[in-house]
Enzyme design. Structure first.
Site, PDB file in Angstrom:
ATOM      1  N   ASP A 220       0.824  -1.210   0.000  1.00  0.00           N
ATOM      2  CA  ASP A 220       0.000   0.000   0.000  1.00  0.00           C
ATOM      3  C   ASP A 220       0.861   1.265   0.000  1.00  0.00           C
ATOM      4  O   ASP A 220       0.337   2.364   0.033  1.00  0.00           O
ATOM      5  CB  ASP A 220      -0.941   0.001   1.217  1.00  0.00           C
ATOM      6  CG  ASP A 220      -2.119   0.951   1.057  1.00  0.00           C
ATOM      7  OD1 ASP A 220      -2.599   1.103  -0.078  1.00  0.00           O
ATOM      8  OD2 ASP A 220      -2.551   1.548   2.063  1.00  0.00           O
ATOM      9  N   SER A 244      -7.363   4.707  -0.358  1.00  0.00           N
ATOM     10  CA  SER A 244      -7.497   3.403  -1.008  1.00  0.00           C
ATOM     11  C   SER A 244      -8.958   2.977  -0.972  1.00  0.00           C
ATOM     12  O   SER A 244      -9.629   3.106   0.059  1.00  0.00           O
ATOM     13  CB  SER A 244      -6.636   2.360  -0.289  1.00  0.00           C
ATOM     14  OG  SER A 244      -5.280   2.753  -0.260  1.00  0.00           O
ATOM     15  N   GLN A 294      -4.820  -1.964  -7.349  1.00  0.00           N
ATOM     16  CA  GLN A 294      -5.571  -1.141  -6.400  1.00  0.00           C
ATOM     17  C   GLN A 294      -6.254   0.014  -7.122  1.00  0.00           C
ATOM     18  O   GLN A 294      -5.680   0.598  -8.040  1.00  0.00           O
ATOM     19  CB  GLN A 294      -4.647  -0.556  -5.317  1.00  0.00           C
ATOM     20  CG  GLN A 294      -5.390   0.285  -4.270  1.00  0.00           C
ATOM     21  CD  GLN A 294      -4.472   0.901  -3.232  1.00  0.00           C
ATOM     22  OE1 GLN A 294      -4.113   2.057  -3.310  1.00  0.00           O
ATOM     23  NE2 GLN A 294      -4.083   0.090  -2.237  1.00  0.00           N
TER      24      GLN A 294
END
Length: 302
Positions: A220, A244, A294
């Site tokens: 991330d 996110s 993502q």
């Protein structure tokens, strides 16, 4: 709160701006969840946190919770997750595991992270017993080795407008291959790819699930830099609102997260206030070890 949880919550705060084994040990403690009931676990956040819980932290902790309910001979091969609400770093997170299926080859778990009585994160993970099959993989890009590149803090010293970035504790050693996005923003030469070498900044125990969870934590980091870099904007330097939205990871081959791996990311699309980013992880010997996708919320106020 257990003594371990208290140490984990306070430890990263006590090492502000630092890295190394001590900071990594506190990340390991954060990932060592407290079991409070069958299929129910509790985790904490470091005291030195941004307004929201870091997405990689909650994803890593949720994967730990899932893995604690699966036989060790079954290895996680994929996870799919949604970030539902921003996490509150001041209170513990409760992880509830739903044992969806235990088959002959595959095991499926669903984990819900809860704070203040509401779901903040949901993860599905699939585990598989080891099997033989077809083998092929993309080749690693030709890039300089990590030892030849400046550290993250060395990069930041060239750019004094990011003091908040400099103050964060860093359990992951990050080395940019290409110019960081805060540099390309100034030079006007944005890159279609964002490439960084990463590794846990110290030595990790020999526990395979822990290495997978540390890579999940690291996945991330820098990923949403890819869509921003293509447009010459960056966090804190421009009016960027980002978060996110979902996160998917596929683990292809065994690896150690305390050895160098290349994180090669790009953004195929941005539209509707969202940006899509994809990434590949390569071990230093060129082995493709994982793939990530993502989508993030990216609102830029001109």
């Amino acid at each position: 709160m257990t003594e371990l949880a208290r140490d984990a919550a306070a430890g990263l705060d006590g090492a502000v701006g630092a890295g190394g084994q001590a900071v990594l040990d506190h990340l390991v403690a954060l990932l060592d969840l407290e079991k409070i009931e069958e299929n129910i676990f509790r985790g904490v956040s470091p005291a030195h946190s941004p307004v929201r819980v870091f997405g990689g932290q909650v994803a890593g902790q949720a994967l730990v919770a899932a893995g604690r309910t699966v036989p060790s001979e079954r290895k996680v091969h994929s996870l799919h997750a949604y970030f539902i609400r921003g996490g509150d770093p001041s209170v513990p997170i409760v992880y509830e595991v739903d044992r969806i299926r235990d088959g002959r080859s595959f095991t499926t778990r669903r984990v819900t992270a809860i704070q203040h009585g509401k779901a903040i994160f949901a993860l599905s993970a699939s585990f598989q017993k080891e099997e033989e099959g077809l083998e092929h993989a993309d080749e690693m890009p030709d890039v300089p080795g990590p030892e030849t590149l400046p550290t993250y803090l060395e990069r930041l010293t060239e750019f004094p407008n990011l003091p908040e970035f400099r103050s964060r504790p860093r359990p992951i050693d990050v080395r940019y291959v290409n110019d960081p996005p805060w540099v390309t923003r100034e030079t006007g030469r944005p890159s279609p790819r964002n490439q960084v070498w990463m590794r846990a900044d110290g030595k990790l125990p020999d526990e395979e699930l822990l290495h997978v969870c540390v890579l999940t934590y690291a996945s991330d980091m820098t990923l949403l830099d890819s869509p921003l870099a293509r447009h010459g904007v960056y966090w804190d330097l421009d009016r960027v609102i980002g978060a996110s939205l979902d996160h998917a990871l596929w683990f292809h081959r065994p690896f150690r997260a305390d050895e160098w791996f290349l994180y090669d990311t790009t953004s195929p699309s941005a539209s509707g206030g969202r940006g899509l980013a994809t990434g590949r992880f390569f071990a230093q010997d060129g082995t493709l070890i994982a793939t990530v996708v993502q989508e993030g919320l990216l609102r830029v106020r001109r």
